[in-house]
Design a protein around this motif. Structure first.
Motif, short mmCIF file in Angstrom:
data_model
loop_
_atom_site.label_atom_id
_atom_site.label_comp_id
_atom_site.label_asym_id
_atom_site.label_seq_id
_atom_site.Cartn_x
_atom_site.Cartn_y
_atom_site.Cartn_z
N GLY A 249 45.73 37.44 38.63
CA GLY A 249 43.67 37.65 37.80
C GLY A 249 43.36 39.16 37.76
N GLY A 250 43.02 39.72 38.14
CA GLY A 250 41.96 41.15 38.13
C GLY A 250 40.86 41.28 37.68
N SER A 251 40.81 42.18 37.92
CA SER A 251 38.52 43.31 37.99
C SER A 251 38.57 42.23 36.75
N LEU A 252 39.18 42.69 35.64
CA LEU A 252 38.80 42.78 34.48
C LEU A 252 39.14 41.57 33.40
N GLY B 244 38.90 38.11 39.01
CA GLY B 244 37.63 38.75 38.97
C GLY B 244 36.10 38.34 38.40
N GLY B 245 36.46 37.28 38.43
CA GLY B 245 34.60 36.17 37.34
C GLY B 245 34.86 34.67 36.80
N ILE B 246 34.43 34.38 35.79
CA ILE B 246 34.49 32.98 36.58
C ILE B 246 34.43 32.82 34.96
N HIS B 247 35.25 34.19 33.94
CA HIS B 247 35.82 33.71 33.05
C HIS B 247 37.34 33.76 33.28
N GLN B 248 37.71 33.76 34.43
CA GLN B 248 39.08 33.62 34.45
C GLN B 248 39.71 32.41 35.23
#
Ligand code: 1GP
Length: 257
Positions: free
Chosen positions: A52-55, A81-85
């Motif tokens: 994962g990551g922040s972007l 880092g968000g629901i796209h991950q």
């Protein structure tokens, strides 16, 4: 009943058997490089991988995780880092709530959006209270989440957050200095939290040496997470030293708290 990955962390916590986790950011490594690193990590004794990551604008997260899993039998856990991950290819997802902040988006809103997806995929989700600690620079996680980190010198405030997380029923805590942070989480804060709650404690951000990783373990971390340091090719040879330092840290001298 705890899922497989939750059990993996609980067992390590209860047995005082510390873990080294390697963070792979799909935005910072090609699949081929990630496969080499994952294979080296397994051979060096690294216990698991976070992805994962922040972007993480990676369009092929499923393919990335499938590819990593082809070369390792270590657990591969999403650190989103968000629901796209979200990917059903991972072994589990850290279902992170940024409890150090006061932004409802990262406390509950993203989770409401993610929960039906996680359930549909049958993905194990481990409710994890994520605490950002001031670390000498604005971290990506701080900026992207629109939250402020906890003040570095105020361990009492960090302990109160950890207690609240335990009472609220979170399964794990993650103390985060931020990726590439100039300063890691203070060992004294780790120790105070480890003495106050009975939860697996992940610690990451700014750990650049086996000694620093071992110090976090001696302070009470169940697992230490290292990402940025191993994104530089010449550091990869140190994987084995990091793993040995983490695994043996508890059998060497303790720290003064
Ligand atoms: C970041 O805790 C992780 O979320 C790892 O940090 O990249 O500084 O090792 P580093």
């Amino acid at each position: 009943m705890p899922g497989r990955i939750h059990t993996f962390f609980l067992d390590a916590h209860r047995a005082h058997r510390p873990l080294l986790l390697l963070l792979l950011d799909p935005d910072h490594a090609s699949l081929e490089d990630a496969q080499i690193l994952a294979r080296d990590a397994r051979e060096a004794g690294v216990d698991g991988l976070l992805v994962g990551g922040s972007l993480t604008a990676h369009a092929h997260l499923d393919r990335f995780i499938r590819g990593v899993k082809e070369v390792t039998d270590s657990p591969v856990v999403l650190f989103p880092g968000g629901i796209h991950q979200i990917s059903g290819e991972a072994d589990a997802i850290l279902f992170l709530s940024i409890i150090s902040g006061r932004n409802p988006d990262s406390l509950i809103h993203q989770h409401v959006l993610a929960a039906p997806i996680v359930r549909r995929l049958g993905l194990e989700a481990v409710a994890t209270a994520y605490m950002l600690i001031e670390s000498g620079a604005v971290s990506s996680a701080e900026f992207m989440s629109g939250t402020r980190p906890l003040p570095r010198a105020k361990a009492d405030i960090a302990v109160a957050h950890a207690l609240a997380a335990e009472i609220l029923g979170f399964r794990m805590l993650y103390l985060e200095a931020g990726s590439g942070a100039p300063l890691p989480v203070p060992p004294g804060t780790i120790a105070r939290i480890a003495q106050s709650v009975d939860l697996p404690l992940l610690v990451g951000g700014g750990l650049r040496s086996p000694d620093a990783a071992a110090e976090a373990v001696r302070a009470g971390a169940t697992a230490v997470v290292v990402g940025t340091h191993f994104e530089t090719a010449e550091n990869i040879a140190q994987l084995r030293d990091f793993a040995a330092a983490v695994h043996n840290a508890r059998s060497t001298a303790g720290i003064a708290v």
